[in-house]
Design a protein around this motif. Structure first.
Motif, PDB file in Angstrom:
ATOM      1  N   GLY A  82      82.052  -4.531 -16.961  1.00 59.66           N
ATOM      2  CA  GLY A  82      83.348  -4.749 -16.346  1.00 59.66           C
ATOM      3  C   GLY A  82      84.401  -3.968 -17.114  1.00 59.66           C
ATOM      4  N   PHE A  83      85.631  -3.957 -16.620  1.00 55.34           N
ATOM      5  CA  PHE A  83      86.647  -3.163 -17.323  1.00 55.34           C
ATOM      6  C   PHE A  83      88.052  -3.556 -16.901  1.00 55.34           C
ATOM      7  CE2 PHE A  83      86.041  -0.776 -13.412  1.00 55.34           C
ATOM      8  CZ  PHE A  83      87.323  -0.315 -13.094  1.00 55.34           C
ATOM      9  N   ALA A  84      88.988  -3.044 -17.663  1.00 53.40           N
ATOM     10  CA  ALA A  84      90.410  -3.148 -17.317  1.00 53.40           C
ATOM     11  C   ALA A  84      91.137  -1.966 -17.930  1.00 53.40           C
ATOM     12  CB  ALA A  84      91.011  -4.459 -17.835  1.00 53.40           C
ATOM     13  N   GLY A  85      92.325  -1.683 -17.383  1.00 51.15           N
ATOM     14  CA  GLY A  85      93.205  -0.698 -17.991  1.00 51.15           C
ATOM     15  C   GLY A  85      93.940  -1.316 -19.167  1.00 51.15           C
ATOM     16  N   ALA A  86      94.113  -0.559 -20.226  1.00 51.78           N
ATOM     17  CA  ALA A  86      94.853  -1.038 -21.395  1.00 51.78           C
ATOM     18  C   ALA A  86      96.348  -1.090 -21.081  1.00 51.78           C
ATOM     19  CB  ALA A  86      94.583  -0.132 -22.588  1.00 51.78           C
ATOM     20  N   PRO A  87      97.100  -1.943 -21.783  1.00 49.96           N
ATOM     21  CA  PRO A  87      98.514  -2.133 -21.440  1.00 49.96           C
ATOM     22  C   PRO A  87      99.356  -0.865 -21.401  1.00 49.96           C
ATOM     23  CG  PRO A  87      97.793  -3.942 -22.788  1.00 49.96           C
ATOM     24  CD  PRO A  87      96.640  -2.984 -22.736  1.00 49.96           C
ATOM     25  N   PHE A  88      99.238   0.032 -22.386  1.00 46.00           N
ATOM     26  CA  PHE A  88     100.091   1.213 -22.347  1.00 46.00           C
ATOM     27  C   PHE A  88      99.813   2.057 -21.105  1.00 46.00           C
ATOM     28  CE2 PHE A  88     100.825   5.740 -22.970  1.00 46.00           C
ATOM     29  CZ  PHE A  88     102.213   5.717 -23.094  1.00 46.00           C
ATOM     30  N   THR A  89      98.541   2.213 -20.763  1.00 52.85           N
ATOM     31  CA  THR A  89      98.189   3.033 -19.602  1.00 52.85           C
ATOM     32  C   THR A  89      98.695   2.403 -18.308  1.00 52.85           C
ATOM     33  OG1 THR A  89      96.315   4.124 -20.656  1.00 52.85           O
ATOM     34  CG2 THR A  89      96.209   3.881 -18.259  1.00 52.85           C
ATOM     35  N   VAL A  90      98.496   1.095 -18.148  1.00 50.13           N
ATOM     36  CA  VAL A  90      99.005   0.417 -16.948  1.00 50.13           C
ATOM     37  C   VAL A  90     100.525   0.494 -16.914  1.00 50.13           C
ATOM     38  CG1 VAL A  90      99.121  -1.792 -15.724  1.00 50.13           C
ATOM     39  CG2 VAL A  90      96.973  -1.077 -16.807  1.00 50.13           C
ATOM     40  N   THR A 146      95.732  -8.971 -18.810  1.00 52.54           N
ATOM     41  CA  THR A 146      94.464  -8.280 -19.085  1.00 52.54           C
ATOM     42  C   THR A 146      93.468  -9.217 -19.749  1.00 52.54           C
ATOM     43  OG1 THR A 146      95.711  -6.224 -19.321  1.00 52.54           O
ATOM     44  CG2 THR A 146      93.450  -6.214 -20.114  1.00 52.54           C
ATOM     45  N   ILE A 147      93.943 -10.064 -20.658  1.00 54.51           N
ATOM     46  CA  ILE A 147      93.054 -11.053 -21.292  1.00 54.51           C
ATOM     47  C   ILE A 147      92.500 -12.005 -20.232  1.00 54.51           C
ATOM     48  CG2 ILE A 147      92.966 -13.025 -22.882  1.00 54.51           C
ATOM     49  CD1 ILE A 147      95.084 -11.485 -24.595  1.00 54.51           C
ATOM     50  N   THR A 148      93.394 -12.515 -19.386  1.00 50.26           N
ATOM     51  CA  THR A 148      92.954 -13.409 -18.303  1.00 50.26           C
ATOM     52  C   THR A 148      91.922 -12.718 -17.414  1.00 50.26           C
ATOM     53  OG1 THR A 148      95.090 -14.541 -18.258  1.00 50.26           O
ATOM     54  CG2 THR A 148      93.747 -14.686 -16.261  1.00 50.26           C
ATOM     55  N   TYR A 149      92.234 -11.486 -17.043  1.00 51.93           N
ATOM     56  CA  TYR A 149      91.391 -10.736 -16.104  1.00 51.93           C
ATOM     57  C   TYR A 149      90.006 -10.449 -16.688  1.00 51.93           C
ATOM     58  CZ  TYR A 149      90.183  -6.706 -13.093  1.00 51.93           C
ATOM     59  OH  TYR A 149      89.571  -5.818 -12.232  1.00 51.93           O
ATOM     60  N   LEU A 150      89.957 -10.006 -17.930  1.00 46.86           N
ATOM     61  CA  LEU A 150      88.662  -9.698 -18.541  1.00 46.86           C
ATOM     62  C   LEU A 150      87.840 -10.963 -18.781  1.00 46.86           C
ATOM     63  CD1 LEU A 150      89.660  -6.832 -20.989  1.00 46.86           C
ATOM     64  CD2 LEU A 150      88.339  -6.628 -18.877  1.00 46.86           C
ATOM     65  N   ASN A 151      88.493 -12.057 -19.135  1.00 47.99           N
ATOM     66  CA  ASN A 151      87.746 -13.313 -19.291  1.00 47.99           C
ATOM     67  C   ASN A 151      87.229 -13.819 -17.947  1.00 47.99           C
ATOM     68  OD1 ASN A 151      87.636 -13.725 -22.099  1.00 47.99           O
ATOM     69  ND2 ASN A 151      89.738 -14.481 -22.136  1.00 47.99           N
ATOM     70  N   LEU A 168      89.199 -12.275 -26.132  1.00 49.69           N
ATOM     71  CA  LEU A 168      88.083 -12.315 -25.188  1.00 49.69           C
ATOM     72  C   LEU A 168      86.976 -13.256 -25.648  1.00 49.69           C
ATOM     73  CD1 LEU A 168      87.832  -8.513 -24.327  1.00 49.69           C
ATOM     74  CD2 LEU A 168      89.042 -10.315 -23.078  1.00 49.69           C
ATOM     75  N   LYS A 169      86.330 -13.855 -24.664  1.00 47.64           N
ATOM     76  CA  LYS A 169      85.173 -14.731 -24.925  1.00 47.64           C
ATOM     77  C   LYS A 169      83.943 -13.832 -25.049  1.00 47.64           C
ATOM     78  CE  LYS A 169      86.518 -17.133 -21.169  1.00 47.64           C
ATOM     79  NZ  LYS A 169      86.553 -18.160 -20.105  1.00 47.64           N
ATOM     80  N   ARG A 170      83.843 -13.189 -26.203  1.00 48.45           N
ATOM     81  CA  ARG A 170      82.959 -12.027 -26.288  1.00 48.45           C
ATOM     82  C   ARG A 170      81.586 -12.322 -26.869  1.00 48.45           C
ATOM     83  NH1 ARG A 170      85.956  -8.325 -30.854  1.00 48.45           N
ATOM     84  NH2 ARG A 170      84.058  -7.076 -30.701  1.00 48.45           N
ATOM     85  N   GLN A 171      81.187 -13.568 -26.963  1.00 51.77           N
ATOM     86  CA  GLN A 171      79.858 -13.848 -27.503  1.00 51.77           C
ATOM     87  C   GLN A 171      78.792 -13.174 -26.644  1.00 51.77           C
ATOM     88  OE1 GLN A 171      78.904 -17.989 -27.901  1.00 51.77           O
ATOM     89  NE2 GLN A 171      76.927 -17.591 -28.837  1.00 51.77           N
ATOM     90  N   ASP A 172      78.001 -12.324 -27.268  1.00 48.22           N
ATOM     91  CA  ASP A 172      76.925 -11.568 -26.597  1.00 48.22           C
ATOM     92  C   ASP A 172      77.441 -10.543 -25.587  1.00 48.22           C
ATOM     93  OD1 ASP A 172      75.014 -13.022 -28.016  1.00 48.22           O
ATOM     94  OD2 ASP A 172      74.911 -14.571 -26.466  1.00 48.22           O
ATOM     95  N   ILE A 173      78.763 -10.327 -25.538  1.00 44.21           N
ATOM     96  CA  ILE A 173      79.361  -9.358 -24.602  1.00 44.21           C
ATOM     97  C   ILE A 173      79.982  -8.240 -25.430  1.00 44.21           C
ATOM     98  CG2 ILE A 173      81.053  -9.001 -22.763  1.00 44.21           C
ATOM     99  CD1 ILE A 173      79.028 -11.010 -21.885  1.00 44.21           C
TER     100      ILE A 173
END
Length: 347
Positions: A142-150, A188-193, A233-238
């Protein structure tokens, strides 16, 4: 049921574990260089494709089915977060993305919402369809745009060659710029989670226009927000992949955000970058996509040359330094994948 991909070549490499060969995927691998993409695109608008889970899944699966790639990446766009916040987004053939209501004043920033889950629900819905199609065979990024780019698209109202309005905001109205960046980071945090909860196996943060920034401005207006996102991010194993145009310059700073992988543009020697960042952070890249226009013997030679530099290293994902261009011959892309999968063996 979320597919467990921890034993896949891609996830092992992303976590800097030994692999028998480097895994390969390519940015923009499901796109305009494929006639099959155009067969879908000619029936629907770009945003319809993104927002219809079955169509997004169809496009996501193209490089899995046609190229045999080692990782799939969600078909979407980095600008959907800006749209969910209130941007009036459209895509026009030959022009690219446009926001009809650019964000340039305090009122514009105040008008942006951070309550986006319902508006972006089509993305988790697509992820679930894609994972059913992948059936545990291939990891999904999955992905998202970083804040500066958006932010740059929101402020400019679309693509820009010089980012003049964006730079005017960060230099003349830094407080306003930070308000805007904070809002985008929260979204972005909400979206990626949401994507993690829906079942992606990895995430990539695209800071496509970071190279527009000076070193000090990168730290202040890009890096600190990317760091906050990765920490949220809830990044366990991700595994989390951090990409920016400019990673050949900014990689040591990017590493401070503690991603699992740094994706490197083609301007750097990849082994030098790997040795300049902390052990345990993998690298992804960094073949110049223009090589894929060349004769097949040149493509093969450049792939072997890059692998020869990296074959002693754990934590190497074969990719391009940026996305595939629309007019690159499909056969050349397929050939490159075959060379990587059939001829590269790590020591």
């Amino acid at each position: 049921m979320i597919n467990n991909q921890k034993d896949s070549l891609f996830i092992r490499a992303a976590f800097s574990q030994p692999t028998e060969r480097p895994p390969v995927w390519m940015m923009r691998q499901a796109g305009r260089f494929m006639k099959e993409y155009w067969e879908i695109k000619n029936k629907y608008s770009f945003l319809e494709m993104c927002k219809t889970p079955e169509i997004a899944a169809d496009v996501t699966m193209l490089p899995v089915d046609l190229l045999g790639i080692d990782a799939a990446i969600l078909f979407s766009d980095i600008l959907v977060t800006g749209e969910a916040m209130g941007g009036d987004l459209s895509f026009t053939q030959g022009i690219g993305p446009k926001y009809a209501n650019p964000v340039r004043t305090q009122q514009d920033v105040d008008n942006l919402t951070t309550d986006v889950e319902e508006k972006l629900q089509y993305v988790p819905d697509a992820i679930k369809v894609i994972q059913q199609r992948l059936n545990g065979k291939t990891p999904l990024i999955g992905f998202a745009g970083a804040p500066f780019t958006v932010m740059s698209y929101l402020v400019e109202g679309g693509s820009s060659k010089d980012f003049k309005l964006t730079k005017l905001m960060i230099h003349n109205q830094p407080e306003l710029a930070h308000q805007l960046l904070n809002k985008i980071a929260d979204v972005t945090i909400t979206y990626l989670n949401m994507q993690i909860d829906a079942g992606v196996n990895a995430l990539q943060l695209f800071d496509s226009w970071a190279l527009a920034l000076s070193w000090d401005d990168y730290r202040e207006f890009s890096h600190q927000y990317n760091t906050r996102i990765i920490a949220g991010l809830k990044r366990q194993d991700i595994p989390i992949i951090s990409f920016c145009k400019g990673s050949s310059v900014f990689a040591p700073v990017m590493a401070e955000a503690k991603p699992d992988v740094i994706s490197v543009d083609w301007n750097a020697d990849l082994l030098n970058i790997k040795k300049s960042i902390p052990a345990g952070i993998a690298v992804q890249g960094n073949l110049d996509p223009h090589i894929l226009y060349a004769d097949k013997k040149v493509i093969r030679e450049r792939i072997l040359r890059l692998h020869d530099r990296m074959k002693e290293e754990n934590g190497f994902i074969f990719n391009l330094g940026h996305g595939i261009m629309p007019d690159i011959p499909f056969d050349n892309v397929k050939y490159a994948v075959q060379v990587i999968q059939n001829e590269l063996v790590n020591s």
